[in-house]
Design a protein around this motif. Structure first.
Motif, PDB file in Angstrom:
ATOM      1  N   ARG A  89       0.735  -1.062   0.144  1.00 10.04           N
ATOM      2  CA  ARG A  89      -0.121  -0.141   0.011  1.00 10.04           C
ATOM      3  C   ARG A  89       0.823   1.330   0.062  1.00 10.04           C
ATOM      4  O   ARG A  89       0.349   2.375  -0.693  1.00 10.04           O
ATOM      5  CB  ARG A  89      -0.936  -0.181   1.255  1.00 10.04           C
ATOM      6  N   LEU A  90       1.990   1.208   0.757  1.00  5.27           N
ATOM      7  CA  LEU A  90       2.804   2.384   0.885  1.00  5.27           C
ATOM      8  C   LEU A  90       4.223   2.327   0.418  1.00  5.27           C
ATOM      9  O   LEU A  90       4.990   3.449   0.373  1.00  5.27           O
ATOM     10  CB  LEU A  90       2.831   2.706   2.454  1.00  5.27           C
ATOM     11  N   GLY A  91       4.666   1.037  -0.179  1.00  4.55           N
ATOM     12  CA  GLY A  91       5.968   0.950  -0.429  1.00  4.55           C
ATOM     13  C   GLY A  91       6.793   0.525   0.556  1.00  4.55           C
ATOM     14  O   GLY A  91       6.691   0.315   1.791  1.00  4.55           O
ATOM     15  N   PRO A  92       8.368   0.080   0.424  1.00  2.26           N
ATOM     16  CA  PRO A  92       8.998  -0.592   1.418  1.00  2.26           C
ATOM     17  C   PRO A  92       9.487   0.194   2.528  1.00  2.26           C
ATOM     18  O   PRO A  92       9.677  -0.211   3.595  1.00  2.26           O
ATOM     19  CB  PRO A  92      10.163  -0.937   0.603  1.00  2.26           C
ATOM     20  N   TRP A  93       9.829   1.391   2.348  1.00  2.03           N
ATOM     21  CA  TRP A  93      10.353   2.144   3.482  1.00  2.03           C
ATOM     22  C   TRP A  93       9.308   2.545   4.735  1.00  2.03           C
ATOM     23  O   TRP A  93       9.386   2.221   5.628  1.00  2.03           O
ATOM     24  CB  TRP A  93      10.845   3.705   3.127  1.00  2.03           C
ATOM     25  N   PRO A  94       8.235   2.818   4.352  1.00  2.00           N
ATOM     26  CA  PRO A  94       7.000   2.910   5.225  1.00  2.00           C
ATOM     27  C   PRO A  94       6.958   1.531   5.842  1.00  2.00           C
ATOM     28  O   PRO A  94       6.484   1.508   6.979  1.00  2.00           O
ATOM     29  CB  PRO A  94       5.854   3.388   4.527  1.00  2.00           C
ATOM     30  N   ALA A  95       6.860   0.477   4.933  1.00  2.00           N
ATOM     31  CA  ALA A  95       6.512  -0.930   5.385  1.00  2.00           C
ATOM     32  C   ALA A  95       7.663  -1.258   6.619  1.00  2.00           C
ATOM     33  O   ALA A  95       7.465  -1.872   7.800  1.00  2.00           O
ATOM     34  CB  ALA A  95       6.828  -1.763   4.423  1.00  2.00           C
ATOM     35  N   LEU A  96       8.855  -0.580   6.258  1.00  2.00           N
ATOM     36  CA  LEU A  96       9.916  -0.935   7.417  1.00  2.00           C
ATOM     37  C   LEU A  96       9.831  -0.371   8.829  1.00  2.00           C
ATOM     38  O   LEU A  96       9.941  -0.700   9.598  1.00  2.00           O
ATOM     39  CB  LEU A  96      11.323  -0.607   6.674  1.00  2.00           C
ATOM     40  N   PHE A  97       9.443   1.058   8.548  1.00  2.00           N
ATOM     41  CA  PHE A  97       9.241   1.799   9.783  1.00  2.00           C
ATOM     42  C   PHE A  97       8.075   1.318  10.599  1.00  2.00           C
ATOM     43  O   PHE A  97       8.035   1.137  11.867  1.00  2.00           O
ATOM     44  CB  PHE A  97       8.878   3.172   9.504  1.00  2.00           C
ATOM     45  N   ALA A  98       6.869   0.927  10.076  1.00  2.00           N
ATOM     46  CA  ALA A  98       5.638   0.361  10.665  1.00  2.00           C
ATOM     47  C   ALA A  98       6.203  -1.086  11.458  1.00  2.00           C
ATOM     48  O   ALA A  98       5.779  -1.357  12.473  1.00  2.00           O
ATOM     49  CB  ALA A  98       4.601  -0.117   9.711  1.00  2.00           C
ATOM     50  N   THR A  99       6.807  -1.716  10.680  1.00  2.00           N
ATOM     51  CA  THR A  99       7.232  -3.196  11.131  1.00  2.00           C
ATOM     52  C   THR A  99       8.316  -3.079  12.296  1.00  2.00           C
ATOM     53  O   THR A  99       8.349  -3.733  13.303  1.00  2.00           O
ATOM     54  CB  THR A  99       8.069  -3.909  10.191  1.00  2.00           C
ATOM     55  N   ALA A 100       9.402  -2.198  12.452  1.00  2.00           N
ATOM     56  CA  ALA A 100       9.988  -1.694  13.366  1.00  2.00           C
ATOM     57  C   ALA A 100       9.199  -1.465  14.662  1.00  2.00           C
ATOM     58  O   ALA A 100       9.701  -1.840  15.536  1.00  2.00           O
ATOM     59  CB  ALA A 100      11.282  -0.912  13.109  1.00  2.00           C
ATOM     60  N   LEU A 101       8.296  -0.393  14.289  1.00  2.00           N
ATOM     61  CA  LEU A 101       7.468  -0.117  15.495  1.00  2.00           C
ATOM     62  C   LEU A 101       6.861  -1.455  16.284  1.00  2.00           C
ATOM     63  O   LEU A 101       6.682  -1.531  17.571  1.00  2.00           O
ATOM     64  CB  LEU A 101       6.329   0.830  15.215  1.00  2.00           C
ATOM     65  N   LEU A 102       6.504  -2.147  15.690  1.00  2.00           N
ATOM     66  CA  LEU A 102       5.842  -3.464  16.065  1.00  2.00           C
ATOM     67  C   LEU A 102       6.479  -4.482  16.782  1.00  2.00           C
ATOM     68  O   LEU A 102       6.308  -5.194  17.889  1.00  2.00           O
ATOM     69  CB  LEU A 102       4.883  -4.374  14.889  1.00  2.00           C
ATOM     70  N   LEU A 103       7.872  -4.482  16.124  1.00  2.00           N
ATOM     71  CA  LEU A 103       8.811  -5.484  16.440  1.00  2.00           C
ATOM     72  C   LEU A 103       9.367  -5.009  18.034  1.00  2.00           C
ATOM     73  O   LEU A 103       9.801  -5.950  18.849  1.00  2.00           O
ATOM     74  CB  LEU A 103      10.015  -5.567  15.676  1.00  2.00           C
ATOM     75  N   PHE A 104       9.610  -3.915  18.397  1.00  2.00           N
ATOM     76  CA  PHE A 104      10.040  -3.479  19.460  1.00  2.00           C
ATOM     77  C   PHE A 104       9.064  -2.732  20.260  1.00  2.00           C
ATOM     78  O   PHE A 104       9.605  -1.585  20.748  1.00  2.00           O
ATOM     79  CB  PHE A 104      11.229  -2.428  19.060  1.00  2.00           C
ATOM     80  N   LEU A 105       8.101  -3.127  20.234  1.00  2.00           N
ATOM     81  CA  LEU A 105       6.627  -2.658  20.765  1.00  2.00           C
ATOM     82  C   LEU A 105       6.629  -2.712  22.480  1.00  2.00           C
ATOM     83  O   LEU A 105       5.989  -3.906  23.025  1.00  2.00           O
ATOM     84  CB  LEU A 105       5.253  -3.002  20.427  1.00  2.00           C
ATOM     85  N   GLY A 106       7.569  -2.283  23.221  1.00  2.00           N
ATOM     86  CA  GLY A 106       7.971  -2.458  24.479  1.00  2.00           C
ATOM     87  C   GLY A 106       6.553  -2.341  25.528  1.00  2.00           C
ATOM     88  O   GLY A 106       6.554  -3.237  26.308  1.00  2.00           O
ATOM     89  N   PRO A 107       5.512  -1.491  25.220  1.00  2.00           N
ATOM     90  CA  PRO A 107       4.659  -1.780  26.116  1.00  2.00           C
ATOM     91  C   PRO A 107       3.842  -2.817  26.038  1.00  2.00           C
ATOM     92  O   PRO A 107       3.062  -3.178  26.850  1.00  2.00           O
ATOM     93  CB  PRO A 107       3.577  -0.460  25.689  1.00  2.00           C
ATOM     94  N   LEU A 230       1.999   2.373  20.760  1.00  2.00           N
ATOM     95  CA  LEU A 230       2.763   2.337  19.227  1.00  2.00           C
ATOM     96  C   LEU A 230       3.580   3.724  19.268  1.00  2.00           C
ATOM     97  O   LEU A 230       4.549   3.608  18.641  1.00  2.00           O
ATOM     98  CB  LEU A 230       1.505   2.489  18.164  1.00  2.00           C
ATOM     99  N   LEU A 231       3.445   4.758  19.706  1.00  2.00           N
ATOM    100  CA  LEU A 231       4.359   6.048  19.283  1.00  2.00           C
ATOM    101  C   LEU A 231       5.010   6.425  20.672  1.00  2.00           C
ATOM    102  O   LEU A 231       5.422   7.293  21.002  1.00  2.00           O
ATOM    103  CB  LEU A 231       3.487   7.140  19.038  1.00  2.00           C
ATOM    104  N   ALA A 232       4.882   5.450  21.731  1.00  2.00           N
ATOM    105  CA  ALA A 232       5.946   5.593  23.022  1.00  2.00           C
ATOM    106  C   ALA A 232       5.295   6.648  23.797  1.00  2.00           C
ATOM    107  O   ALA A 232       6.315   7.501  24.300  1.00  2.00           O
ATOM    108  CB  ALA A 232       7.227   5.542  22.559  1.00  2.00           C
ATOM    109  N   LEU A 233       3.919   6.798  23.798  1.00  2.00           N
ATOM    110  CA  LEU A 233       3.372   7.985  24.457  1.00  2.00           C
ATOM    111  C   LEU A 233       3.047   7.798  26.037  1.00  2.00           C
ATOM    112  O   LEU A 233       2.691   8.787  26.651  1.00  2.00           O
ATOM    113  CB  LEU A 233       2.539   8.878  23.600  1.00  2.00           C
ATOM    114  N   GLY A 234       2.881   6.443  26.328  1.00  2.00           N
ATOM    115  CA  GLY A 234       2.450   6.037  27.590  1.00  2.00           C
ATOM    116  C   GLY A 234       3.897   5.659  28.463  1.00  2.00           C
ATOM    117  O   GLY A 234       4.842   5.831  28.231  1.00  2.00           O
TER     118      GLY A 234
END
Length: 529
Positions: A89-107, A230-234
C-alpha cells in the motif's frame, strides 16, 4: 527482525514459566480430548496445548527457552506479514518503519516475552497471512487461506476477528469473484461453532448488559491506549500501561484521514473495511468480557491493538507519496520511538525476572519438602508464595511433573545464592509445606535433654524436636530462618513467661541447618531431645 530476535531472546532466556502457563503444565500434560478442547477462560487453545505437549516431550520442563524461541518465531512471522501488507500500500520504507514499531513494541512486553502468548501471536500471523492470500486473484490460494484461518482460530479466539475481516473482504469482492469464496470463512467458523457447542459454552462468561453498554467506551480506550503504546507516549507500571494525553488527538487525526479518503478518493475504503471490522470485533468482544485485569490498556492487549492500527493506517494513507526528506524524518521518528519503547520492554523484563526468582524459590522449597508435603498443598496464598501468579500449582501434580519432565526450580545450592526475596519466600513455603510445628505449654521444673543459652547469635538447628524454655520476667519470641540472610521470616511472638515452646522440624532433602534466635536471650534455654 534479527535485532528484535536478539533482544527478545536475550531478555527472556533466564526467565521461567508464569501464571497461565502453569495451568497447561499442571492440568494438560496428557494428550486427551479434554486437555485439547477444554477452554482456557473463554479461549479455544487447541494449538497452544499441542505445542505444550510437544515441547514437554522434546525438551522437558527445566527451561522456558524452547517455547520462547517459538514465540519469537511467530512474532517475526507476523511482523513479516505486516511488512508485506504495508509495502503493498505504501512502499518498502514506510513498511520497514511500521514493522520496526511492532517488533520493538515495549508496552506490549507480556506478548513479546511470555511464551503463553503464542496464542495471540499465532492468531495474528495466520490471520494476516490469510488476508494477504485473499488479496491475490489465484483461486488455489483460497484453500490455503481457509487452512490459515482455521489455524488462527485454533491458536486463540483472536482468530475470530480475522475471520470477520476475511468475510468482509470476500463480500467486497463479490462482483469480481462471486460468493463462492465464502467457504474460506465458513469452514473455520463451523469448526469454531462445533468446538463452542461441545466445550466452549462451558467456559465462565463475563458477558453482561453493563459490559455491552460500556463496550463503545472500552473500544475507544483500546484505540487510544494502542496509539499511545505504538508511539511511545505512555508509561508502564507493573502490568498496565499508563495513558498520555496524546492518544485522543491522534485518534481524531485518524478519523479525519478516513473522512478525507472516503470523500476524495473513490474505492478508498475497499481495503480499509476488512481491517476496521477486525479491529472493532476484537475490541468489542474484549469489552463484552471485561473484568478487572482485562482493561483495554493492559499490556497483553496492546500488541494486537497496535497490529490492527498499523493495518488501518496503511489503508488510510494508501497511495500517498513520500519524498526523500519525508522518509528521513519518518525514519528518525521511528528510531526515537523504538528507543523509548525499549524502556518499558526492559521494565517488563524486570517484572518477569522478579516473578522468576519467586517461582523458582517457591518450587525449590516444595521439592525440598517432597518427603512430607501434602499432595494438595498449593501456592495460592500470596502471603506464603510472595506472588498471586502461582495459584495453579499443587504439590502432588507439580512433583509428578518434575519426575516426568525435570525441574525448573532452584537447586538447594542455587537457592542459597538466590536473591534475598526468593530466599525469604522459600523459608515461608518450607515452613508451610514440611510443615514446621510449634506448641507452647507450661515449663517443667527441670528441663530435659542437652540445653544451652543461645546468647545473641543465631543457633543452628537440625531436623527433629527442640524445646525452648523461657524464664520469668517477660514474653518470649521465637525467630527462625534457613535460606534468608536478612531478617527472620518465621516468628512466634507473645509466648508467656515460664513456659515452653516445642519446635518440630521434619527432615527434608537439604542438609542446610535452620537458624534460631530467641528473645529474651538471657535466661532462655534451648534443649535438644
Amino acid at each position: 527482525m534479527a535485532a528484535a530476535a536478539a533482544v527478545l531472546l536475550s531478555y527472556g532466556s533466564d526467565l521461567t514459566f508464569f501464571q497461565d502457563s502453569w495451568e497447561f503444565l499442571m492440568n494438560r500434560r496428557d494428550l486427551t480430548v479434554e486437555a485439547l478442547f477444554a477452554p482456557h477462560n473463554e479461549h479455544i487453545v487447541v494449538v497452544p496445548v499441542l505445542v505444550e505437549l510437544l515441547t514437554l516431550r522434546l525438551f522437558g520442563m527445566e527451561s522456558m527457552v524452547p517455547e520462547l524461541v517459538l514465540l519469537v518465531a511467530l512474532l517475526l512471522g507476523a511482523a513479516g506479514c505486516v511488512f508485506v501488507y504495508v509495502r503493498r500500500r505504501l512502499g518498502p520504507w514506510p513498511a520497514l518503519f511500521a514493522t520496526a514499531l511492532l517488533l520493538f513494541l515495549g508496552p506490549a512486553w507480556q506478548d513479546l516475552l511470555w511464551p503463553f502468548q503464542i496464542g495471540f501471536a499465532g492468531s495474528a500471523l495466520c490471520g494476516l497471512a490469510a488476508l494477504l492470500l485473499l488479496e491475490d486473484e489465484e483461486r488455489r490460494r483460497d484453500l490455503a487461506a481457509c487452512v490459515l484461518l482455521a489455524l488462527a482460530i485454533g491458536f486463540s479466539s483472536l482468530g475470530l476477528p480475522f475471520a470477520v475481516a476475511a468475510g468482509v473482504q470476500i463480500l467486497l469482492g463479490r462482483r469480481q469473484r462471486g460468493l463462492r469464496r465464502l467457504y474460506v470463512v465458513a469452514v473455520p467458523l463451523a469448526l469454531y461453532g462445533a468446538w463452542y457447542l461441545g466445550w466452549g459454552h462451558e467456559a465462565p462468561s463475563q458477558l453482561s448488559l453493563d459490559n455491552v453498554l460500556d463496550s463503545p467506551r472500552y473500544a475507544g480506550e483500546g484505540v487510544v491506549s494502542s496509539l499511545d503504546a505504538l508511539l511511545a507516549l505512555g508509561t508502564i507500571s507493573d502490568e498496565v500501561v499508563g495513558r498520555s494525553q496524546w492518544g485522543l488527538p491522534l485518534l481524531i487525526v485518524l478519523l479525519a484521514l478516513l473522512a478525507y479518503g472516503q470523500f476524495r478518493r473513490p474505492g478508498f475504503a475497499r481495503g480499509l473495511w476488512p481491517v476496521l471490522a477486525a479491529a472493532a470485533t476484537f475490541w468489542f468482544l474484549a469489552g463484552f468480557n471485561a473484568i478487572p485485569g482485562r482493561e483495554p490498556y493492559s499490556s497483553r492487549y496492546l500488541y494486537i491493538g497496535c497490529f490492527f492500527l498499523i493495518l488501518v493506517v496503511a489503508n488510510l494513507l494508501q497511495g500517498a507519496r513520500f519524498n526523500r526528506w519525508g522518509l528521513v524524518v519518518a525514519g528518525a521518528v521511528t528510531a526515537v520511538v523504538v528507543g523509548f519503547n525499549l524502556v518499558p520492554l526492559r521494565e517488563g523484563r524486570d517484572f518477569f525476572e522478579g516473578q522468576t526468582v519467586l517461582t523458582r524459590s517457591d518450587l525449590g522449597a516444595i521439592e525440598l519438602a517432597s518427603r512430607t508435603v501434602e499432595p494438595g498443598f498449593t501456592l495460592g496464598a500470596p502471603e506464603v508464595a510472595g506472588t498471586v501468579f502461582l495459584n495453579e500449582i499443587e504439590a502432588g501434580e507439580y512433583l509428578q511433573a518434575v519426575r516426568e519432565y525435570g525441574s525448573p526450580a532452584y537447586s538447594p545450592a542455587e537457592l542459597a545464592e538466590a536473591p534475598e526475596e526468593g530466599r525469604r519466600q522459600a523459608d515461608l513455603v518450607l515452613a508451610n509445606a514440611l510443615p514446621l510445628g510449634i506448641e507452647t505449654g507450661l515449663a517443667p521444673s527441670r528441663p530435659a535433654g542437652r540445653c544451652l543459652e543461645p546468647g545473641d547469635r543465631p543457633l543452628p538447628l537440625a531436623a527433629g524436636e527442640t524445646t525452648i524454655h523461657f524464664p520469668a520476667g517477660g514474653e518470649g519470641t521465637v525467630r527462625l530462618r534457613r535460606f534468608a540472610a536478612a531478617g527472620y521470616p518465621l516468628r512466634a511472638e507473645q509466648i508467656p513467661p515460664r513456659s515452653t515452646a516445642k519446635l518440630f522440624i521434619p527432615r527434608d532433602r537439604s542438609q542446610r541447618p535452620w537458624r534460631l534466635r530467641v528473645e529474651p536471650a538471657r535466661g532462655t534455654l534451648v534443649c535438644r531431645s
